[in-house]
Design a protein around this motif. Sequence first.
Motif, PDB file in Angstrom:
ATOM      1  N   ARG A 221      -6.477  38.939 -11.375  1.00 41.08           N
ATOM      2  CA  ARG A 221      -6.652  40.391 -11.370  1.00 41.08           C
ATOM      3  C   ARG A 221      -6.842  40.929  -9.963  1.00 41.08           C
ATOM      4  N   PRO A 222      -6.350  42.051  -9.605  1.00 41.06           N
ATOM      5  CA  PRO A 222      -5.657  43.015 -10.439  1.00 41.06           C
ATOM      6  C   PRO A 222      -4.187  42.679 -10.676  1.00 41.06           C
ATOM      7  N   PHE A 223      -3.729  41.555 -10.190  1.00 38.95           N
ATOM      8  CA  PHE A 223      -2.339  41.152 -10.409  1.00 38.95           C
ATOM      9  C   PHE A 223      -2.207  40.434 -11.742  1.00 38.95           C
ATOM     10  N   CYS A 224      -0.986  40.444 -12.293  1.00 39.53           N
ATOM     11  CA  CYS A 224      -0.772  39.801 -13.586  1.00 39.53           C
ATOM     12  C   CYS A 224      -0.558  38.300 -13.440  1.00 39.53           C
ATOM     13  N   SER A 225      -0.178  37.848 -12.255  1.00 35.10           N
ATOM     14  CA  SER A 225       0.114  36.430 -12.060  1.00 35.10           C
ATOM     15  C   SER A 225      -0.050  36.055 -10.588  1.00 35.10           C
ATOM     16  N   GLU A 226      -0.054  34.763 -10.348  1.00 38.73           N
ATOM     17  CA  GLU A 226      -0.117  34.283  -8.965  1.00 38.73           C
ATOM     18  C   GLU A 226       1.122  34.729  -8.200  1.00 38.73           C
ATOM     19  N   ARG A 227       2.258  34.759  -8.877  1.00 40.84           N
ATOM     20  CA  ARG A 227       3.508  35.176  -8.232  1.00 40.84           C
ATOM     21  C   ARG A 227       3.381  36.591  -7.663  1.00 40.84           C
ATOM     22  N   CYS A 228       2.909  37.541  -8.471  1.00 39.74           N
ATOM     23  CA  CYS A 228       2.739  38.915  -7.993  1.00 39.74           C
ATOM     24  C   CYS A 228       1.720  38.977  -6.858  1.00 39.74           C
ATOM     25  N   ARG A 229       0.653  38.200  -6.954  1.00 36.83           N
ATOM     26  CA  ARG A 229      -0.358  38.172  -5.896  1.00 36.83           C
ATOM     27  C   ARG A 229       0.238  37.673  -4.584  1.00 36.83           C
ATOM     28  N   LEU A 230       1.052  36.614  -4.658  1.00 32.48           N
ATOM     29  CA  LEU A 230       1.659  36.055  -3.449  1.00 32.48           C
ATOM     30  C   LEU A 230       2.711  36.984  -2.851  1.00 32.48           C
TER      31      LEU A 230
ATOM     32  N   ASP B 153       2.606  40.248  -2.985  1.00 29.00           N
ATOM     33  CA  ASP B 153       1.830  41.286  -2.318  1.00 29.00           C
ATOM     34  C   ASP B 153       1.226  40.766  -1.012  1.00 29.00           C
ATOM     35  N   PHE B 154       0.698  39.553  -1.048  1.00 27.54           N
ATOM     36  CA  PHE B 154       0.127  38.963   0.167  1.00 27.54           C
ATOM     37  C   PHE B 154       1.203  38.811   1.245  1.00 27.54           C
ATOM     38  N   GLY B 155       2.400  38.399   0.860  1.00 24.86           N
ATOM     39  CA  GLY B 155       3.500  38.275   1.808  1.00 24.86           C
ATOM     40  C   GLY B 155       3.859  39.605   2.452  1.00 24.86           C
ATOM     41  N   ALA B 156       3.813  40.673   1.671  1.00 27.74           N
ATOM     42  CA  ALA B 156       4.087  42.001   2.222  1.00 27.74           C
ATOM     43  C   ALA B 156       3.038  42.374   3.268  1.00 27.74           C
ATOM     44  N   TRP B 157       1.750  42.052   2.991  1.00 25.86           N
ATOM     45  CA  TRP B 157       0.694  42.301   3.983  1.00 25.86           C
ATOM     46  C   TRP B 157       0.927  41.456   5.236  1.00 25.86           C
ATOM     47  N   ALA B 158       1.281  40.187   5.045  1.00 32.34           N
ATOM     48  CA  ALA B 158       1.474  39.285   6.182  1.00 32.34           C
ATOM     49  C   ALA B 158       2.640  39.739   7.069  1.00 32.34           C
ATOM     50  N   GLN B 159       3.652  40.339   6.455  1.00 27.64           N
ATOM     51  CA  GLN B 159       4.801  40.838   7.219  1.00 27.64           C
ATOM     52  C   GLN B 159       4.593  42.263   7.715  1.00 27.64           C
TER      53      GLN B 159
END
Length: 64
Positions: A22-31, A33-39
């Motif tokens: 949470r708040p993401f539905c899965s690890e995939r969505c979390r990763l 989003d994290f990748g977008a922050w990292a880039q």
Amino acid sequence: MKTVACPHCGKAVEWLPQSRWRPFCSERCRLIDFGAWAQESYAVPAQSEDAPELDAAPEDSERY
């Protein structure tokens, strides 16, 4: 039971301690989003030089 929308895909997510990503539905969505922050895909807009400073004192105010 409270549900929120996944920030990435919009899928409903139950807001429970058992909802691991949470708040993401899965690890995939979390990763993703994290990748977008990292880039640095997310950014806070910069304040233009024409905008007044928020912490600047007005010129006509008295100073102690």
